[in-house]
Scaffold this motif. Structure first.
Motif, short mmCIF file in Angstrom:
data_model
loop_
_atom_site.label_atom_id
_atom_site.label_comp_id
_atom_site.label_asym_id
_atom_site.label_seq_id
_atom_site.Cartn_x
_atom_site.Cartn_y
_atom_site.Cartn_z
N ASN A 1 0.77 -1.24 0.00
CA ASN A 1 0.00 0.00 0.00
C ASN A 1 0.81 1.29 0.00
O ASN A 1 0.28 2.34 -0.41
N ASP A 2 2.06 1.25 0.45
CA ASP A 2 2.83 2.49 0.57
C ASP A 2 3.62 2.77 -0.71
O ASP A 2 3.93 1.86 -1.49
N ASP A 3 3.97 4.04 -0.87
CA ASP A 3 4.81 4.46 -2.00
C ASP A 3 6.26 4.42 -1.54
O ASP A 3 6.67 5.25 -0.72
N TRP A 4 7.03 3.49 -2.05
CA TRP A 4 8.42 3.36 -1.60
C TRP A 4 9.33 2.93 -2.75
O TRP A 4 8.89 2.30 -3.72
N LYS A 5 10.59 3.29 -2.61
CA LYS A 5 11.65 2.88 -3.53
C LYS A 5 12.57 1.87 -2.85
O LYS A 5 13.08 0.95 -3.47
N TYR A 6 12.77 2.07 -1.54
CA TYR A 6 13.62 1.18 -0.74
C TYR A 6 12.81 0.67 0.45
O TYR A 6 12.19 1.46 1.17
N LEU A 7 12.84 -0.63 0.66
CA LEU A 7 12.18 -1.25 1.82
C LEU A 7 13.26 -2.00 2.59
O LEU A 7 13.80 -3.00 2.10
N ILE A 8 13.59 -1.51 3.80
CA ILE A 8 14.72 -2.03 4.56
C ILE A 8 14.24 -2.62 5.87
O ILE A 8 13.65 -1.91 6.70
N LEU A 9 14.47 -3.90 6.06
CA LEU A 9 14.16 -4.57 7.32
C LEU A 9 15.46 -4.79 8.07
O LEU A 9 16.41 -5.39 7.54
N ASN A 10 15.52 -4.30 9.30
CA ASN A 10 16.75 -4.43 10.09
C ASN A 10 16.42 -4.84 11.50
O ASN A 10 15.31 -4.62 11.99
N GLY A 11 17.37 -5.48 12.17
CA GLY A 11 17.14 -5.83 13.56
C GLY A 11 17.73 -7.16 13.97
O GLY A 11 18.69 -7.65 13.37
N ALA A 12 17.12 -7.75 14.97
CA ALA A 12 17.68 -8.89 15.68
C ALA A 12 17.79 -10.14 14.80
O ALA A 12 17.13 -10.26 13.77
N VAL A 13 18.62 -11.07 15.26
CA VAL A 13 18.71 -12.37 14.61
C VAL A 13 17.41 -13.15 14.88
O VAL A 13 16.71 -12.90 15.87
N ARG A 14 17.07 -14.06 13.97
CA ARG A 14 15.93 -14.96 14.14
C ARG A 14 14.62 -14.21 14.35
O ARG A 14 13.68 -14.71 14.97
N ALA A 15 14.55 -12.97 13.84
CA ALA A 15 13.36 -12.15 14.09
C ALA A 15 12.32 -12.26 12.98
O ALA A 15 11.24 -11.69 13.11
N GLY A 16 12.64 -12.96 11.90
CA GLY A 16 11.68 -13.15 10.82
C GLY A 16 11.85 -12.19 9.66
O GLY A 16 10.98 -12.12 8.78
N LYS A 17 12.97 -11.47 9.59
CA LYS A 17 13.19 -10.49 8.52
C LYS A 17 13.33 -11.18 7.16
O LYS A 17 12.68 -10.80 6.18
N THR A 18 14.20 -12.17 7.09
CA THR A 18 14.46 -12.82 5.81
C THR A 18 13.25 -13.62 5.34
O THR A 18 12.99 -13.72 4.13
N VAL A 19 12.48 -14.18 6.26
CA VAL A 19 11.29 -14.95 5.89
C VAL A 19 10.31 -14.08 5.12
O VAL A 19 9.83 -14.44 4.03
N ILE A 20 10.00 -12.89 5.65
CA ILE A 20 9.04 -12.03 4.96
C ILE A 20 9.66 -11.43 3.70
O ILE A 20 8.99 -11.28 2.66
N ASP A 21 10.96 -11.13 3.73
CA ASP A 21 11.62 -10.60 2.53
C ASP A 21 11.64 -11.63 1.40
O ASP A 21 11.51 -11.28 0.23
N ASN A 22 11.81 -12.90 1.74
CA ASN A 22 11.76 -13.93 0.71
C ASN A 22 10.38 -13.97 0.04
O ASN A 22 10.26 -14.17 -1.16
N TYR A 23 9.34 -13.77 0.85
CA TYR A 23 7.98 -13.74 0.30
C TYR A 23 7.80 -12.51 -0.59
O TYR A 23 7.23 -12.59 -1.70
#
Length: 409
Positions: free
Chosen positions: A20-42
């Motif tokens: 829904n948002d207007d973006w050029k860069y979407l950056i997920l950062n933070g803790a290990v094992r927090a689920g960042k890569t799982v959602i980014d893979n999707y």
């Protein structure tokens, strides 16, 4: 099945922003094992479908997309293998090393050095997915941005934290200019509500205090304060020699030196994962023949297959050891992962030093401090050395993390 059964609340929030948002860069950062890569893979799969549709509209027969990571191994482990596990999607490389899915040519780029982006020079990309973005060099990241020149191109990133002055945080995550069109989300380990609570509790308890805890558990961009090994306790970790068990799995660490001290450290692991520092051979101004004799004596006592994990900065010395029948190999010298591994040993009470060799090692531990400017340990000088600690780190980390770089994810 409801979305909340498949994704965490933080992942749903990211997905909502993606859609829904207007973006050029979407950056997920933070803790290990927090689920960042799982959602980014999707989101990576959603991006490929989006590009497939765009390419049809634009009558582009060969749309290209950049898949970036520190190395080919990290791309395969964090993304390609995970896609197979998550979605049953099997992706194989063609003769050029590219992947293909939904009609999109997916071109790998390796961000650990400038040489790793040769495959994308000159290309025009519909977008990029950058795994472990903080490990990328600034030049490589800039090159990826420049390749994503299609008007609809977007860049997805995930990363673990680094020092607060890191270029990714300063230039992108902290950039709130609406024209930059940057969306960022910060994760803590508690955001991953699918993790077993006992696992989370144990991980929190085992993670070293200070910088490692703040980054790995809380997802904060912080640098270290004070001494590196904050969990070292001489009252519990220095043990009488006669209390050290026999029959350990013996190995050695070597940090070459001449003007600086040259240590050879003998270590041993028991079946419960305890590591014992057993002998400390540290001298200055000794030539290689002296160290060959030390190593041969250790071989006679602890077996011909005794491994010496050595500093690769002196390949001539490694070769000399090998030519004299000494089982000497280059150590894994990755600094922060190695320090963290040793610190986790201390935090979990599995690091022990024989009393007979404790003084020199403790002197180094109590002087081994963080450099606030770089986020790395302070460099050696005329009065402070960390040669023994380097040798110990080489040995412990190399023995347990064979095969090269081990990322924080």
């Amino acid at each position: 099945m409801a979305l909340i059964d498949l994704l965490t609340k933080k992942q749903i929030k990211v997905l909502h922003s993606y859609l829904n948002d207007d973006w050029k860069y979407l950056i997920l950062n933070g803790a290990v094992r927090a689920g960042k890569t799982v959602i980014d893979n999707y989101l990576f799969l959603l991006e490929l479908k989006r590009i497939q549709n765009l390419a049809k509209i634009e009558k582009e027969p060969h749309p290209q997309y950049i898949l970036a990571g520190y190395s080919s191994n990290s791309i395969y482990t964090n993304i390609i293998s995970s896609l197979e596990n998550q979605f049953g999607i099997v992706m194989k490389t063609d003769r050029h090393g590219h992947y293909h899915l939904f009609g999109v040519d997916i071109v790998p780029a390796y961000t650990g050095s400038v040489r790793g982006i040769g495959a994308i020079r000159g290309m025009t990309s519909y977008g990029a997915y950058v795994n472990e973005a903080s490990l990328s060099t600034r030049e490589v990241f800039k090159e990826i941005m420049e390749r994503c020149s299609k008007g609809s191109a977007r860049i997805i990133c995930d990363t673990n934290p680094d020092i607060p002055t890191h270029w990714l945080k300063k230039d992108y995550i902290d950039n709130h200019d609406p024209k930059a069109r940057i969306k960022s989300f910060s994760f803590t380990i508690d955001d991953n509500t699918f993790l077993d609570p006992e696992y989370v509790e144990a991980l929190k308890a085992a993670t070293p205090r200070g910088m490692f805890y703040d980054r790995s558990i809380l997802g904060q961009w912080v640098t270290g304060e004070g001494i590196v090994y904050q969990d070292f306790n001489k009252d519990t970790m220095v043990v009488p020699d006669d209390e050290i068990p026999d029959g350990l799995d013996y190995y050695c660490g070597v940090d070459w030196g001449f003007e600086h001290p040259n240590p050879i450290i003998l270590l041993g692991d028991d079946k419960d994962g305890n590591t014992y520092i057993l002998k400390d051979f540290t001298k200055q101004h000794k030539f290689i023949n002296y160290w060959i004799k030390i190593a041969q004596n250790l071989q006679e006592e602890f077996g011909r297959n005794l491994i010496f994990y050595a500093d690769s900065a002196r390949p001539d010395n490694v070769t000399e050891f090998q030519s004299h029948g000494i089982n000497c190999i280059n150590a894994n010298k990755n600094v922060l992962p190695g320090i963290e591994y040793v610190a986790m040993k201390m935090r979990s009470g599995k690091f022990k030093i024989a009393q007979s060799c404790a003084d020199g090692i403790m002197d180094e531990i109590y002087q081994y401090a963080w450099d606030e400017a770089t986020g790395m340990p302070l460099k050696e000088n005329e009065t402070r050395h960390n040669d023994r600690l380097d040798a110990i780190r080489y040995a412990i980390y190399s023995k347990n993390k064979k095969g090269g770089f081990v990322p924080w994810n």
